[in-house]
Design a protein around this motif. Structure first.
Motif, short mmCIF file in Angstrom:
data_model
loop_
_atom_site.label_atom_id
_atom_site.label_comp_id
_atom_site.label_asym_id
_atom_site.label_seq_id
_atom_site.Cartn_x
_atom_site.Cartn_y
_atom_site.Cartn_z
N MET A 1 -22.47 11.81 46.28
CA MET A 1 -21.70 12.90 45.66
C MET A 1 -22.42 13.39 44.41
SD MET A 1 -17.67 13.17 44.88
CE MET A 1 -17.41 12.03 46.20
N SER A 2 -22.40 14.70 44.17
CA SER A 2 -23.16 15.23 43.05
C SER A 2 -22.31 15.42 41.80
CB SER A 2 -23.82 16.55 43.44
OG SER A 2 -22.86 17.56 43.52
N SER A 3 -22.97 15.56 40.70
CA SER A 3 -22.30 15.60 39.40
C SER A 3 -21.50 16.88 39.21
CB SER A 3 -23.34 15.53 38.29
OG SER A 3 -24.15 14.40 38.45
N LEU A 4 -20.50 16.81 38.36
CA LEU A 4 -19.78 18.01 37.97
C LEU A 4 -20.76 18.92 37.23
CD1 LEU A 4 -16.48 16.44 36.57
CD2 LEU A 4 -16.86 17.43 38.83
N PRO A 5 -20.65 20.25 37.44
CA PRO A 5 -21.58 21.19 36.81
C PRO A 5 -21.30 21.35 35.32
CG PRO A 5 -19.86 22.38 37.92
CD PRO A 5 -19.65 20.93 38.26
N ARG A 6 -22.29 21.85 34.60
CA ARG A 6 -22.12 22.01 33.15
C ARG A 6 -20.96 22.93 32.82
NH1 ARG A 6 -25.50 19.77 30.29
NH2 ARG A 6 -27.21 20.19 31.72
N SER A 7 -20.71 23.91 33.68
CA SER A 7 -19.62 24.85 33.40
C SER A 7 -18.26 24.14 33.30
CB SER A 7 -19.57 25.91 34.50
OG SER A 7 -19.40 25.30 35.77
N PHE A 8 -18.13 23.02 33.97
CA PHE A 8 -16.87 22.25 33.89
C PHE A 8 -16.55 21.87 32.44
CE2 PHE A 8 -14.47 18.30 33.77
CZ PHE A 8 -13.48 18.50 34.72
N TYR A 9 -17.61 21.61 31.68
CA TYR A 9 -17.43 21.11 30.31
C TYR A 9 -17.41 22.23 29.27
CZ TYR A 9 -18.76 16.85 32.71
OH TYR A 9 -18.83 15.81 33.59
N ALA A 10 -17.71 23.45 29.70
CA ALA A 10 -17.76 24.60 28.78
C ALA A 10 -16.41 25.29 28.70
CB ALA A 10 -18.85 25.57 29.22
N ARG A 11 -15.36 24.50 28.62
CA ARG A 11 -14.00 25.02 28.49
C ARG A 11 -13.34 24.28 27.33
NH1 ARG A 11 -11.22 23.63 33.80
NH2 ARG A 11 -12.47 21.74 33.61
N ASP A 12 -12.16 24.73 26.98
CA ASP A 12 -11.48 24.08 25.86
C ASP A 12 -11.41 22.57 26.05
OD1 ASP A 12 -9.62 24.13 23.46
OD2 ASP A 12 -8.42 23.11 24.98
N THR A 13 -11.63 21.85 24.96
CA THR A 13 -11.71 20.39 25.01
C THR A 13 -10.45 19.76 25.61
OG1 THR A 13 -13.01 20.55 22.96
CG2 THR A 13 -12.29 18.36 23.64
N VAL A 14 -9.30 20.30 25.26
CA VAL A 14 -8.04 19.75 25.78
C VAL A 14 -7.94 19.98 27.29
CG1 VAL A 14 -5.52 19.91 25.66
CG2 VAL A 14 -6.89 20.03 23.56
N THR A 15 -8.36 21.14 27.74
CA THR A 15 -8.36 21.44 29.17
C THR A 15 -9.27 20.49 29.93
OG1 THR A 15 -8.02 23.77 28.68
CG2 THR A 15 -8.81 23.24 30.89
N VAL A 16 -10.43 20.23 29.37
CA VAL A 16 -11.38 19.32 30.03
C VAL A 16 -10.84 17.89 30.04
CG1 VAL A 16 -13.72 18.37 29.95
CG2 VAL A 16 -13.34 20.79 29.44
N ALA A 17 -10.16 17.50 28.96
CA ALA A 17 -9.58 16.15 28.91
C ALA A 17 -8.62 15.94 30.07
CB ALA A 17 -8.87 15.93 27.58
N ARG A 18 -7.76 16.94 30.30
CA ARG A 18 -6.85 16.85 31.45
C ARG A 18 -7.61 16.88 32.76
NH1 ARG A 18 -2.80 20.08 28.65
NH2 ARG A 18 -4.12 21.85 29.13
N GLY A 19 -8.64 17.74 32.81
CA GLY A 19 -9.40 17.92 34.04
C GLY A 19 -10.20 16.70 34.46
N LEU A 20 -10.54 15.85 33.52
CA LEU A 20 -11.34 14.67 33.84
C LEU A 20 -10.52 13.55 34.49
CD1 LEU A 20 -13.78 14.45 30.79
CD2 LEU A 20 -14.40 14.75 33.19
N LEU A 21 -9.21 13.65 34.39
CA LEU A 21 -8.37 12.62 35.02
C LEU A 21 -8.57 12.65 36.53
CD1 LEU A 21 -5.09 13.16 32.99
CD2 LEU A 21 -6.72 11.29 32.74
N GLY A 22 -8.82 11.49 37.11
CA GLY A 22 -9.04 11.40 38.56
C GLY A 22 -10.49 11.57 38.96
#
Length: 188
Positions: A1-22
DNA sequence: CTTGGGATGGTCT
DNA sequence: GACCATCCCAAGG
């Protein structure tokens, strides 16, 4: 499986914190693989967040939080432990990172037990310093790029939904008004 | 179950 | 010189 793209992390920090769950944190060491599902995170931002290491100014320690998103920010604390963060922020912000606080062990459990010096599965990686020990994350991993599939990266994880809770962040004295601690709970 | 204290050293004031 | 985005173990209820 390949890594999450950099664009995933170029969003609001709180949004990414939720998004990283799972999502899945993967560590490769000498041909062996250790991995776990991210089950607890916390967001730390910049000038609006007095609890953040980046609140005051850029220093030698926190400079990764001001650097390219999708890289790691590892800090040393309490004289003996390392904690692992992912640099993430919206393009408008100057600094930010997500502290990974807990993992549900997946692969390499025997190696995790060895690295921890403990055998209780529930307590292998259920804390920011514990998971750093379990995955052998130290100052050597400061600033590494997590978007290429090298020795430390993050991929898509579980597809199934879970219940996400929010709470005050752990172990801080300022910025208590922000509910930026997130956990995911999977029903059995 | 909860509480309290010790370990241990880099970073910032 | 104080402060930690922590962990572990022992003691008490």
């Amino acid at each position: 499986m390949s890594s999450l793209p950099r664009s995933f992390y170029a969003r609001d920090t709180v949004t990414v914190a939720r998004g990283l769950l799972g999502k899945k944190l993967v560590r490769k060491i000498g041909g062996q693989i250790i991995s776990g599902i991210i089950t607890e995170t916390e967001a730390y931002r910049h000038r609006d967040d007095p609890a953040s290491h980046a609140f005051r100014r850029e220093t030698e320690r926190n400079k990764a939080m001001f650097g390219e998103v999708g890289h790691s920010y590892v800090y040393f604390t309490y004289g003996m432990y390392f904690c692992f963060n992912v640099v993430a922020r919206s393009p408008k912000s100057k600094a930010g990172a997500v502290l990974i606080r807990s993992l549900q062990p997946e692969k390499g459990v025997d190696l995790m037990k060895k690295n921890r010096g403990k055998t209780d599965l529930k307590n292998l990686a259920n804390g920011p310093a514990k998971l750093s020990l379990a995955l052998d994350i130290t100052k050597n991993q400061y600033g590494v790029d997590l978007t290429n599939n090298s020795s430390l990266f993050i991929t898509e994880g579980l597809q199934k939904k879970g219940k996400i809770t929010k709470a005050r962040r752990i172990g801080i004295k300022e910025g208590m008004e922000h509910l930026w601690n997130f956990k995911i709970i999977y029903q059995t």
